[in-house]
Design a protein around this motif. Structure first.
Motif, PDB file in Angstrom:
ATOM      1  N   LEU A 113       2.093  -9.621 -15.417  1.00 10.07           N
ATOM      2  CA  LEU A 113       1.635 -10.436 -14.291  1.00 10.07           C
ATOM      3  C   LEU A 113       2.558 -10.291 -13.092  1.00 10.07           C
ATOM      4  O   LEU A 113       2.118 -10.108 -11.955  1.00 10.07           O
ATOM      5  CB  LEU A 113       1.626 -11.918 -14.695  1.00 10.07           C
ATOM      6  N   LEU A 114       3.875 -10.372 -13.370  1.00 13.24           N
ATOM      7  CA  LEU A 114       4.861 -10.252 -12.290  1.00 13.24           C
ATOM      8  C   LEU A 114       4.750  -8.887 -11.624  1.00 13.24           C
ATOM      9  O   LEU A 114       4.787  -8.784 -10.397  1.00 13.24           O
ATOM     10  CB  LEU A 114       6.280 -10.453 -12.837  1.00 13.24           C
ATOM     11  N   LEU A 115       4.590  -7.847 -12.433  1.00 15.66           N
ATOM     12  CA  LEU A 115       4.435  -6.499 -11.878  1.00 15.66           C
ATOM     13  C   LEU A 115       3.234  -6.465 -10.940  1.00 15.66           C
ATOM     14  O   LEU A 115       3.313  -5.927  -9.830  1.00 15.66           O
ATOM     15  CB  LEU A 115       4.264  -5.480 -13.009  1.00 15.66           C
ATOM     16  N   GLY A 116       2.148  -7.079 -11.388  1.00  9.95           N
ATOM     17  CA  GLY A 116       0.933  -7.114 -10.576  1.00  9.95           C
ATOM     18  C   GLY A 116       1.178  -7.809  -9.245  1.00  9.95           C
ATOM     19  O   GLY A 116       0.766  -7.324  -8.184  1.00  9.95           O
ATOM     20  N   ILE A 117       1.872  -8.963  -9.295  1.00 14.96           N
ATOM     21  CA  ILE A 117       2.141  -9.700  -8.063  1.00 14.96           C
ATOM     22  C   ILE A 117       3.005  -8.838  -7.133  1.00 14.96           C
ATOM     23  O   ILE A 117       2.757  -8.751  -5.928  1.00 14.96           O
ATOM     24  CB  ILE A 117       2.845 -11.049  -8.385  1.00 14.96           C
ATOM     25  N   LEU A 118       4.015  -8.152  -7.720  1.00 17.60           N
ATOM     26  CA  LEU A 118       4.949  -7.343  -6.922  1.00 17.60           C
ATOM     27  C   LEU A 118       4.267  -6.157  -6.239  1.00 17.60           C
ATOM     28  O   LEU A 118       4.576  -5.845  -5.087  1.00 17.60           O
ATOM     29  CB  LEU A 118       6.090  -6.818  -7.803  1.00 17.60           C
ATOM     30  N   ILE A 119       3.352  -5.487  -6.946  1.00 18.73           N
ATOM     31  CA  ILE A 119       2.744  -4.301  -6.336  1.00 18.73           C
ATOM     32  C   ILE A 119       1.412  -4.609  -5.651  1.00 18.73           C
ATOM     33  O   ILE A 119       0.813  -3.736  -5.038  1.00 18.73           O
ATOM     34  CB  ILE A 119       2.543  -3.150  -7.359  1.00 18.73           C
ATOM     35  N   GLY A 120       0.967  -5.853  -5.767  1.00 17.25           N
ATOM     36  CA  GLY A 120      -0.326  -6.242  -5.189  1.00 17.25           C
ATOM     37  C   GLY A 120      -0.245  -6.399  -3.677  1.00 17.25           C
ATOM     38  O   GLY A 120       0.837  -6.345  -3.086  1.00 17.25           O
ATOM     39  N   PRO A 121      -1.396  -6.627  -3.030  1.00 21.35           N
ATOM     40  CA  PRO A 121      -1.446  -6.699  -1.569  1.00 21.35           C
ATOM     41  C   PRO A 121      -0.614  -7.833  -0.968  1.00 21.35           C
ATOM     42  O   PRO A 121      -0.189  -7.736   0.178  1.00 21.35           O
ATOM     43  CB  PRO A 121      -2.935  -6.906  -1.272  1.00 21.35           C
ATOM     44  N   SER A 122      -0.353  -8.903  -1.758  1.00 20.97           N
ATOM     45  CA  SER A 122       0.397 -10.032  -1.201  1.00 20.97           C
ATOM     46  C   SER A 122       1.863  -9.693  -0.989  1.00 20.97           C
ATOM     47  O   SER A 122       2.517 -10.246  -0.116  1.00 20.97           O
ATOM     48  CB  SER A 122       0.311 -11.246  -2.121  1.00 20.97           C
ATOM     49  N   VAL A 123       2.428  -8.792  -1.792  1.00 15.16           N
ATOM     50  CA  VAL A 123       3.862  -8.481  -1.671  1.00 15.16           C
ATOM     51  C   VAL A 123       4.080  -7.009  -1.294  1.00 15.16           C
ATOM     52  O   VAL A 123       4.312  -6.666  -0.141  1.00 15.16           O
ATOM     53  CB  VAL A 123       4.635  -8.838  -2.967  1.00 15.16           C
ATOM     54  N   GLY A 124       3.999  -6.127  -2.265  1.00 15.35           N
ATOM     55  CA  GLY A 124       4.412  -4.750  -2.011  1.00 15.35           C
ATOM     56  C   GLY A 124       3.320  -3.831  -1.466  1.00 15.35           C
ATOM     57  O   GLY A 124       3.609  -2.846  -0.802  1.00 15.35           O
ATOM     58  N   SER A 125       2.071  -4.159  -1.738  1.00 18.68           N
ATOM     59  CA  SER A 125       0.932  -3.324  -1.326  1.00 18.68           C
ATOM     60  C   SER A 125       1.026  -1.868  -1.788  1.00 18.68           C
ATOM     61  O   SER A 125       0.666  -0.959  -1.062  1.00 18.68           O
ATOM     62  CB  SER A 125       0.754  -3.324   0.200  1.00 18.68           C
ATOM     63  N   PHE A 126       1.553  -1.635  -2.992  1.00 22.00           N
ATOM     64  CA  PHE A 126       1.605  -0.268  -3.516  1.00 22.00           C
ATOM     65  C   PHE A 126       0.300   0.139  -4.171  1.00 22.00           C
ATOM     66  O   PHE A 126       0.034   1.307  -4.358  1.00 22.00           O
ATOM     67  CB  PHE A 126       2.657  -0.140  -4.639  1.00 22.00           C
ATOM     68  N   LEU A 127      -0.453  -0.874  -4.579  1.00 20.46           N
ATOM     69  CA  LEU A 127      -1.585  -0.609  -5.465  1.00 20.46           C
ATOM     70  C   LEU A 127      -2.720   0.093  -4.725  1.00 20.46           C
ATOM     71  O   LEU A 127      -3.153  -0.381  -3.684  1.00 20.46           O
ATOM     72  CB  LEU A 127      -2.077  -1.953  -6.017  1.00 20.46           C
ATOM     73  N   PRO A 128      -3.209   1.239  -5.248  1.00 21.23           N
ATOM     74  CA  PRO A 128      -4.339   1.895  -4.587  1.00 21.23           C
ATOM     75  C   PRO A 128      -5.533   0.936  -4.537  1.00 21.23           C
ATOM     76  O   PRO A 128      -5.790   0.213  -5.500  1.00 21.23           O
ATOM     77  CB  PRO A 128      -4.665   3.075  -5.514  1.00 21.23           C
ATOM     78  N   SER A 129      -6.244   0.945  -3.392  1.00 23.31           N
ATOM     79  CA  SER A 129      -7.322  -0.033  -3.239  1.00 23.31           C
ATOM     80  C   SER A 129      -8.457   0.203  -4.235  1.00 23.31           C
ATOM     81  O   SER A 129      -9.136  -0.732  -4.644  1.00 23.31           O
ATOM     82  CB  SER A 129      -7.848  -0.019  -1.802  1.00 23.31           C
TER      83      SER A 129
END
Lengths: 396, 156
Positions: A33-49
């Protein structure tokens, strides 16, 4: 980052973060979950759309797989074995949380009935993984531990039923809101969802069972099982039935009609772990940090009323089953953790109610993180108070 | 050919109340711990004990209970070297505490082709065999079947 690179990164980063947080006794679920929050659009925005957009797809698949597995609990053999206290306590702690949270949202927060109902239903879930982790850590043993394990093993099943019924009612109210509130329509819509899910699950189970004689290898078994689980999920979506209930009935009917049903459930377990990891990371990534500050009162009401509901429900259940005093007093407290099933239900709610879905989902993610931190502490306290933990833990 | 024509009828069985100590001593001369059927007073098959179930002694609970629970982290078994067990465990732990109840058993009238197929599907080398009343009547292993096939082909 392209989509495949994103997938590789998520799996590997999830693996390492879970190892790291495992050192300080955090469940893998929290790490994902934490990984998701970190790479998600709210924080890191690494996640491919592409991946973020696939959240609904992944969650439908994962929930279908989970619900299918939960269906195993409904073998007639299992029911004759689990015992009165586990049955009473599990049913009433789940219903207790449902009723308490729904009433609290109606009376304290003055939320519309359908929102209160959805929150209440999600509150009935628990997190067996976190509970089991505490039991392992302290090597607790005794009547309290046995009852607790029995309860967490089956209560996801009650949660799925409660959620499916509540969602059907909530959707009926939501959709007919402008046309006025028709009790009959609400009732018939919910009944149709449940009956439809049962019919679908039963037909698919009968089909899979009759085809199983053509199976010649583990590979074919896995292909056929996944194929049928996807088929059930897809048909449920197509005919607006509950994905959760359809797959749960599929598993439940299969375990009772097939001669050797365990092979289907066991073969699916070989593909579970990476899917579950992906599901939790995407759940974390869907958190909208910006609406978090507005959720203060809602979050607190949810946190407290769920705990009270679990405690009262478990207490009343234990009373009906004439369980021992330590069970009556402390079992509810050991059921505080909340994780995967609640998140899955919240994701469904997010997709089904576009205007309030984000609020529901963000509240559940935020409270899940809080419950995953305080929940295990409550479980530890309950195990100690109930007298099931020896003075010294013998694990290294 | 049916399973009952090939199965071994002399089977070592235990009951729910057999102690861990008795169980371990029973197979002291074996290289590997076999699949041991558990029967009740009437001879009905109640469960099985495999070497995996022996590892349950080191666990605080029976993992069979939680088979249907999602998201559970697998527990490593390497810690058996670090867990202390007392001498009384041998008499306190009973077969009932560690046996597996959700098991696959074969009917004696099943064909050996079907039995062989089930062994492949379940990745198991041995199955208990029961009659229509669920009474244990024998055990059949993958070697029983392969040996018969070699025999039919004239190799032995």
């Amino acid at each position: 980052m392209n989509t495949v690179l994103g997938l590789g990164f998520i799996l590997l980063a999830g693996f390492f973060l879970a190892k790291l947080l495992g050192k300080i006794k955090f469940p893998s679920v929290t790490a994902y979950l934490l990984l998701g929050i970190l790479i998600g659009p709210s924080v890191g925005s690494f996640l491919p759309s592409d991946l973020l957009n696939a959240s609904a797809l992944i969650s439908n698949i994962v929930l279908g797989v989970i619900a299918f597995g939960v269906g195993q609990n409904f073998s007639l053999q299992n029911f004759s074995r689990i015992g009165k206290s586990v049955l009473w306590i599990s049913v009433l702690e789940a219903t207790g949380a449902w009723i308490f949270v729904t009433v609290a949202f109606l009376l304290i927060l003055h939320q519309p009935f359908y929102i209160a109902l959805v929150f209440g239903a999600i509150a009935s879930a628990t997190a067996p993984a976190a509970t089991v982790m505490v039991i392992r850590e302290f090597r607790s043993k005794g009547n309290f531990t046995d009852t607790l394990l029995g309860v967490v093993a089956i209560d996801d099943a009650w949660c799925l039923i409660i959620f499916a019924v509540s969602l059907a009612v909530a959707q009926a109210i939501y959709n007919h809101m402008l046309a006025g509130f028709f009790l009959f329509k609400v009732f018939s819509a919910s009944l149709l969802t449940i009956l439809g899910a049962f019919v679908l699950g039963a037909i698919v189970a009968a089909l899979l069972s009759s085809l199983s004689k053509f199976l010649r290898s583990q590979a074919e078994l896995l292909i056929l099982t996944i194929g049928f689980v996807f088929l059930t999920i897809g048909l449920a979506l197509r005919f607006h039935l509950s994905v959760l209930l359809s797959n749960m009935f599929f598993g439940a009917v299969l375990i009772n009609i097939d001669k050797t049903p365990l092979k289907f459930f066991e073969s699916l377990k070989t593909i579970d772990p990476p899917l579950f990891l992906l599901f939790f990371v995407l759940a974390g990534a869907n958190l909208e940090i910006s609406i978090l500050p507005k959720l203060g009162l809602i979050g607190i009401t949810y946190l407290i009323s769920r705990v009270l509901g679990k405690m009262c429900g478990a207490g009343v259940g234990a009373h009906f089953a004439r369980a021992q005093r330590n069970i009556k007093k402390y079992l509810g407290l050991a059921l505080i953790p909340q994780a995967g099933v609640a998140l899955g239900c919240a994701l469904i709610a997010k997709n089904d109610f576009p205007d309030v879905g984000n609020m529901i989902f963000t509240t559940i993610i935020a409270t899940t993180v809080i419950y995953e931190i305080i929940g295990p502490l409550c479980t530890k306290y309950a195990l100690h108070k109930a007298g099931d933990v020896a003075l010294q833990s013998s694990s290294p | 050919m049916q399973v009952k024509e090939l199965m071994s009828k002399n089977v070592i069985t235990v009951t729910r109340s057999t102690t861990l100590k008795a169980l371990l001593t029973m197979f002291i001369k074996f290289h590997i711990f076999p699949l041991v059927p558990v029967v009740d007073e009437q001879g009905h098959l109640a469960g099985i004990v495999s070497f995996q179930n022996l590892l349950n002694v080191f666990r605080p609970y029976n993992p069979e209970l939680l088979k249907a629970v999602p998201f559970l982290d697998e527990e490593g078994e390497d810690n058996i070297f670090h867990i202390d067990l007392t001498e009384e465990v041998g008499n306190l732990v009973l077969v009932e505490d560690i046996m597996e109840q959700k098991i696959v058993s074969l009917r004696e009238d099943m064909s050996i082709e079907e039995a062989f197929n089930l062994m492949k599907m379940h990745l198991k080398e041995e199955f208990p065999v029961v009659d229509k009343n669920n009474t244990l009547v024998g055990m059949i292993g993958v070697f029983d079947i392969i040996r018969e096939v070699f025999h039919q082909k004239g190799v032995i």
